[in-house]
Scaffold this active site. Sequence first.
Site, short mmCIF file in Angstrom:
data_model
loop_
_atom_site.label_atom_id
_atom_site.label_comp_id
_atom_site.label_asym_id
_atom_site.label_seq_id
_atom_site.Cartn_x
_atom_site.Cartn_y
_atom_site.Cartn_z
N THR A 6 0.85 -1.20 0.00
CA THR A 6 0.00 0.00 0.00
C THR A 6 0.88 1.24 0.00
O THR A 6 2.04 1.19 0.44
CB THR A 6 -0.95 0.03 1.22
OG1 THR A 6 -1.75 1.21 1.17
CG2 THR A 6 -0.20 0.00 2.55
N ASN A 8 -0.52 3.92 1.44
CA ASN A 8 -1.30 4.72 2.38
C ASN A 8 -0.95 4.36 3.83
O ASN A 8 -1.34 3.30 4.33
CB ASN A 8 -2.78 4.47 2.08
CG ASN A 8 -3.70 5.33 2.89
OD1 ASN A 8 -3.46 5.58 4.07
ND2 ASN A 8 -4.78 5.78 2.27
N LYS A 11 -3.94 3.68 6.29
CA LYS A 11 -4.45 2.31 6.14
C LYS A 11 -3.56 1.31 6.85
O LYS A 11 -4.02 0.41 7.54
CB LYS A 11 -4.39 1.91 4.66
CG LYS A 11 -5.56 2.15 3.85
CD LYS A 11 -5.29 1.44 2.52
CE LYS A 11 -6.32 1.77 1.51
NZ LYS A 11 -6.10 1.05 0.24
N ASP A 60 -8.37 -2.52 -1.13
CA ASP A 60 -8.91 -1.40 -1.91
C ASP A 60 -10.20 -0.96 -1.25
O ASP A 60 -11.01 -1.79 -0.83
CB ASP A 60 -9.16 -1.83 -3.36
CG ASP A 60 -9.21 -0.62 -4.28
OD1 ASP A 60 -8.45 0.35 -4.06
OD2 ASP A 60 -10.02 -0.62 -5.23
N GLY A 137 -8.04 10.85 4.09
CA GLY A 137 -8.99 10.80 2.97
C GLY A 137 -10.34 11.44 3.31
O GLY A 137 -10.42 12.60 3.73
N TYR A 138 -11.40 10.66 3.14
CA TYR A 138 -12.77 11.16 3.32
C TYR A 138 -13.21 11.19 4.79
O TYR A 138 -14.35 11.58 5.07
CB TYR A 138 -13.74 10.29 2.51
CG TYR A 138 -13.51 10.35 1.03
CD1 TYR A 138 -14.05 11.36 0.25
CD2 TYR A 138 -12.71 9.39 0.39
CE1 TYR A 138 -13.83 11.42 -1.12
CE2 TYR A 138 -12.48 9.44 -0.98
CZ TYR A 138 -13.04 10.46 -1.72
OH TYR A 138 -12.81 10.53 -3.08
N ASP A 139 -12.36 10.77 5.70
CA ASP A 139 -12.76 10.67 7.11
C ASP A 139 -13.42 11.94 7.67
O ASP A 139 -14.43 11.84 8.37
CB ASP A 139 -11.56 10.29 8.00
CG ASP A 139 -11.25 8.80 7.92
OD1 ASP A 139 -12.11 8.03 7.45
OD2 ASP A 139 -10.14 8.41 8.33
P1 ITT Z 1 -3.34 2.08 -1.80
O1 ITT Z 1 -1.92 2.36 -2.12
O2 ITT Z 1 -3.50 1.04 -0.73
O3 ITT Z 1 -4.21 1.79 -3.00
P2 ITT Z 1 -4.98 4.50 -1.61
O4 ITT Z 1 -4.91 5.65 -0.68
O5 ITT Z 1 -4.86 4.73 -3.09
O6 ITT Z 1 -3.89 3.43 -1.12
P3 ITT Z 1 -7.63 3.27 -2.03
O7 ITT Z 1 -7.46 3.26 -3.50
O8 ITT Z 1 -8.08 2.02 -1.37
O9 ITT Z 1 -6.28 3.71 -1.27
O10 ITT Z 1 -8.60 4.40 -1.51
C1 ITT Z 1 -9.40 5.15 -2.34
C2 ITT Z 1 -9.58 6.53 -1.75
O11 ITT Z 1 -10.45 6.44 -0.64
C3 ITT Z 1 -8.31 7.20 -1.27
O12 ITT Z 1 -8.37 8.57 -1.61
C4 ITT Z 1 -8.34 7.02 0.23
O13 ITT Z 1 -7.75 8.12 0.89
C5 ITT Z 1 -9.84 6.98 0.50
N1 ITT Z 1 -10.08 6.09 1.64
C6 ITT Z 1 -9.87 4.77 1.70
N2 ITT Z 1 -10.13 4.29 2.91
C7 ITT Z 1 -10.55 5.35 3.66
C8 ITT Z 1 -10.92 5.52 4.99
O14 ITT Z 1 -10.91 4.52 5.85
N3 ITT Z 1 -11.26 6.74 5.40
C9 ITT Z 1 -11.26 7.79 4.56
N4 ITT Z 1 -10.89 7.73 3.28
C10 ITT Z 1 -10.53 6.51 2.83
#
Ligand code: ITT
Length: 177
Positions: A6, A8, A11, A60, A137-139
């Site tokens: 990842t 992130n 996460k 994801d 992110g959207y938190d």
């Molecule tokens: P990876 O490298 O693991 O893919 P990412 O940040 O690209 O990391 P995702 O594609 O799974 O992760 O996430 C899609 C979007 O949704 C991304 O902008 C995240 O910040 C957001 N997101 C995912 N999980 C979230 C959470 O628990 N709370 C708030 N936002 C979240």
Amino acid sequence: MIYFVTSNLGKFEEARYILGELEMKNIGYTEVQADTLEEVVQFGLREVQAKITAPIMIEDAGVFITSLNGFPGVYSAYVQRTIGNDGILGLMQNRVDRRAFFRSVVGYVEPGLEPVIFRGEVHGTIGFKACGSMGFGYDPIFYVGNKSLAEMNIAEKNMISHRGKSLALFKQWLTDR
Ligand code: ITT
């Protein structure tokens, strides 16, 4: 040791809180344009499996807003990067139906094993303003009850979140096998 591929850190911290021994590997994988998170995960697992011979997980996630017909969904990462939370609040400005849910799909594979997948969801609402400074992110705009996910620490968020649920199922599977 399980490697969590990842980019992130938020996460990763949430996952480590539940799984314990876990190493972050920020080596990237192609997030294919697909209709479901499951397809993205299955495709991604195959790609990282070809690069690392070890136990690997990826995850994801996406936020699905009812009044926007499920948008941004599989496009959540792109939408967060482009219009961000302010953009979503703008799109939601005159909408009465605030319902939304987060979905998390965890994929795991290890040498000699077929990939396994675990899902989790949390239902809530998109608020009228951003609140809180924890999480990512959207938190800040996603509320469960009257609290945004960004007002919860990792322990609290994991107890109710999409990722907390998918990871708890994964952990159970690891323990039971
Ligand atoms: P990876 O490298 O693991 O893919 P990412 O940040 O690209 O990391 P995702 O594609 O799974 O992760 O996430 C899609 C979007 O949704 C991304 O902008 C995240 O910040 C957001 N997101 C995912 N999980 C979230 C959470 O628990 N709370 C708030 N936002 C979240």
